[in-house]
Design a protein around this motif. Structure first.
Motif, PDB file in Angstrom:
ATOM      1  N   ASN A 110      -8.950  32.337  20.371  1.00  0.00           N
ATOM      2  CA  ASN A 110      -8.034  33.149  19.565  1.00  0.00           C
ATOM      3  C   ASN A 110      -6.632  33.220  20.164  1.00  0.00           C
ATOM      4  O   ASN A 110      -5.754  33.890  19.622  1.00  0.00           O
ATOM      5  N   THR A 111      -6.392  32.516  21.291  1.00  0.00           N
ATOM      6  CA  THR A 111      -5.016  32.389  21.770  1.00  0.00           C
ATOM      7  C   THR A 111      -4.266  31.333  20.956  1.00  0.00           C
ATOM      8  O   THR A 111      -3.066  31.134  21.182  1.00  0.00           O
ATOM      9  N   LYS A 164      -2.557  30.608  17.574  1.00  0.00           N
ATOM     10  CA  LYS A 164      -1.990  31.438  16.517  1.00  0.00           C
ATOM     11  C   LYS A 164      -1.709  30.601  15.278  1.00  0.00           C
ATOM     12  O   LYS A 164      -1.120  29.511  15.376  1.00  0.00           O
ATOM     13  N   VAL A 198     -11.630  31.304  14.167  1.00  0.00           N
ATOM     14  CA  VAL A 198     -11.485  31.721  15.568  1.00  0.00           C
ATOM     15  C   VAL A 198     -10.055  32.086  15.954  1.00  0.00           C
ATOM     16  O   VAL A 198      -9.851  32.861  16.895  1.00  0.00           O
ATOM     17  N   ALA A 199      -9.063  31.541  15.275  1.00  0.00           N
ATOM     18  CA  ALA A 199      -7.667  31.770  15.654  1.00  0.00           C
ATOM     19  C   ALA A 199      -7.193  33.144  15.188  1.00  0.00           C
ATOM     20  O   ALA A 199      -7.819  33.792  14.345  1.00  0.00           O
ATOM     21  N   GLU A 200      -6.087  33.576  15.744  1.00  0.00           N
ATOM     22  CA  GLU A 200      -5.421  34.786  15.253  1.00  0.00           C
ATOM     23  C   GLU A 200      -4.448  34.362  14.160  1.00  0.00           C
ATOM     24  O   GLU A 200      -3.559  33.542  14.394  1.00  0.00           O
ATOM     25  N   ARG A 205     -10.736  30.734  25.342  1.00  0.00           N
ATOM     26  CA  ARG A 205     -10.436  31.857  24.455  1.00  0.00           C
ATOM     27  C   ARG A 205      -9.667  31.317  23.258  1.00  0.00           C
ATOM     28  O   ARG A 205      -8.434  31.272  23.240  1.00  0.00           O
ATOM     29  N   LYS A 240     -10.140  30.531   4.684  1.00  0.00           N
ATOM     30  CA  LYS A 240     -11.091  30.682   5.781  1.00  0.00           C
ATOM     31  C   LYS A 240     -12.392  29.935   5.509  1.00  0.00           C
ATOM     32  O   LYS A 240     -13.064  29.491   6.429  1.00  0.00           O
ATOM     33  N   ARG A 249      -9.534  28.762  11.258  1.00  0.00           N
ATOM     34  CA  ARG A 249      -9.272  30.139  10.814  1.00  0.00           C
ATOM     35  C   ARG A 249     -10.412  31.082  11.164  1.00  0.00           C
ATOM     36  O   ARG A 249     -10.247  32.303  11.076  1.00  0.00           O
TER      37      ARG A 249
END
Length: 404
Positions: A352-353, A355, A146-148, A350, A138, A144
């Motif tokens: 964090n969509t 992955k 912002v993403a899931e 958005r 991270k 990393r």
């Protein structure tokens, strides 16, 4: 040398004053004046000067930390595993190789995971150590932030389910009338993992022999730096063919610059980009992502009332808030293309969509052959597997500079 904490408090105070100035200018009957602009620019200069001081001190502290093999992000690793047998075995392997591990050590390792030793000295890192090593990534990856991110124990091919419900609506039904059907549409996107290598990290034998040096911290930090940077590159702009599909590649155009805007963006462009994303996504935590050079230009933009669109990070009701552009947070990711002809230079939505999938197994190899020994070194090479994809292409849009 000023205390870095004091400098951060000074920066926060100035940033709050800037927010108050902008908020005041938006009150009924108020206008942004030349005096307001001068005050804002003066305060922004103060923030920039403080940032330079903070960065200089941090660079010095990082150098000292590097010499002492101490790193802030590594403290998390140390705290979680300082009493761990897994970490002790890992450190022993780093210093002495597989021959330095006893039969009892190997029993414990084999009970936790599979290993590959062989002539090259391979060591499949235990799950406990591997998860902390991945967590360190991270620090070297804007994606990393912002993403899931999720992990799987194996690296088998995977399809991730998707469904876009932004166009689906209910209905008004008359008394005694039947409800209509509208089945949601489902799809899948591939979320496979790909192999990334750290390149060989050569460590002097003297460092390995010095018992006061936290060798696990040293090696892990270097491995995380290298793998973090290369994975971030592909998670940002990867083509999706034989490599992850990056967020910039997968996003759709929300706004294309006008003629002559090969290296520029306007306030109006950002307005159009924001409104190209469904309002539902904007309410769920949309934000910008761009290269630092692009951010430098965006900071200079002003709205149609002459007010700056940029606001430095400040304290809000929910705690510290990030730098914002037009009220939305900004993530700096220097793997996003800089503004150039046809470049997709700004992402918004958005985020964090997107992955990111990590396969938990991390393999480390220790080289003590003549090529290294004659230089007084031991080599270390790590392999990790990661992948990523945007599972909802309507949730993230990009601004694209014009071709001409």
């Amino acid at each position: 040398m000023k205390d870095i904490k004091v400098l951060r408090e000074e920066r926060l105070q100035v940033a709050n004053e800037m927010k108050a100035l902008l908020d005041e200018s938006k009150e009924d009957g108020k206008q942004w004046t030349s005096d307001d602009d001068a005050k804002y620019n003066n305060m922004l200069d103060k923030v920039d000067n403080i940032d330079r001081e903070i960065n200089a001190i941090q660079k010095y502290l990082d150098t000292v930390a590097d010499d002492a093999v101490i790193h802030a992000s590594q403290e998390k690793f140390n705290d979680k595993t300082k009493d761990s047998k897994a970490r002790d075995l890992y450190a022993t392997f780093l210093r002495k190789g597989d021959k330095g591990l006893t039969a009892e050590d190997w029993q414990q390792i084999n009970a936790a995971m599979s290993t590959g030793t062989g002539s090259e000295g391979g060591f499949t890192v235990q799950t406990e150590v591997a998860s902390e090593l991945i967590e360190l990534l991270k620090d070297y990856s804007g994606m990393r932030e912002v993403a899931e991110v999720f992990t799987t124990t194996q690296g088998n091919p995977m399809s991730f389910p998707t469904s876009d419900g932004t166009s689906e609506v209910g209905e008004l039904v008359a008394e005694n009338a039947e409800a209509d059907d509208q089945d949601p549409s489902f799809g899948t996107v591939p979320l496979n993992v790909f192999k990334f290598g750290s390149k060989v990290v050569a460590v002097p034998i003297e460092l390995l022999q010095d018992s006061t040096i936290d060798i696990a911290a040293f090696v892990n930090r270097r491995l995380a730096e290298r793998i973090g940077r290369i994975t971030n590159q592909f998670l940002t702009t990867g083509s999706g063919t034989g490599q992850p599909r990056g967020i910039i590649t997968a996003s759709t155009a929300g706004k294309v610059g006008g003629t002559g805007q090969q290296t520029t963006v306007t306030w109006e462009d950002l307005v159009d980009l924001i409104h190209s994303v469904d309002v539902a996504y904007r309410r769920l935590g949309a934000s910008f992502m761009m290269h630092d050079n692009t951010m430098r230009d965006v900071r200079k933009l002003k709205d149609d009332e002459g007010r700056p669109v940029f606001l430095p990070s400040y304290t809000g009701l929910a705690g510290a808030l990030p730098d914002t552009v037009m009220g939305y947070g900004v993530t700096i990711n220097n793997d996003v293309p800089v503004m150039a002809a046809s470049a997709r230079s700004i992402a918004f939505g958005r985020l964090n969509t997107y992955k990111i999938r990590d396969a938990m197994q991390v393999s480390l190899f220790r080289f003590d052959d003549s090529a290294y020994i004659k230089k007084g070194q031991i080599g270390f090479l790590a392999w990790a597997r990661s992948g990523g994809n945007l599972v909802d292409t309507t949730a993230v849009k990009h601004y694209q500079n014009t071709a001409a």
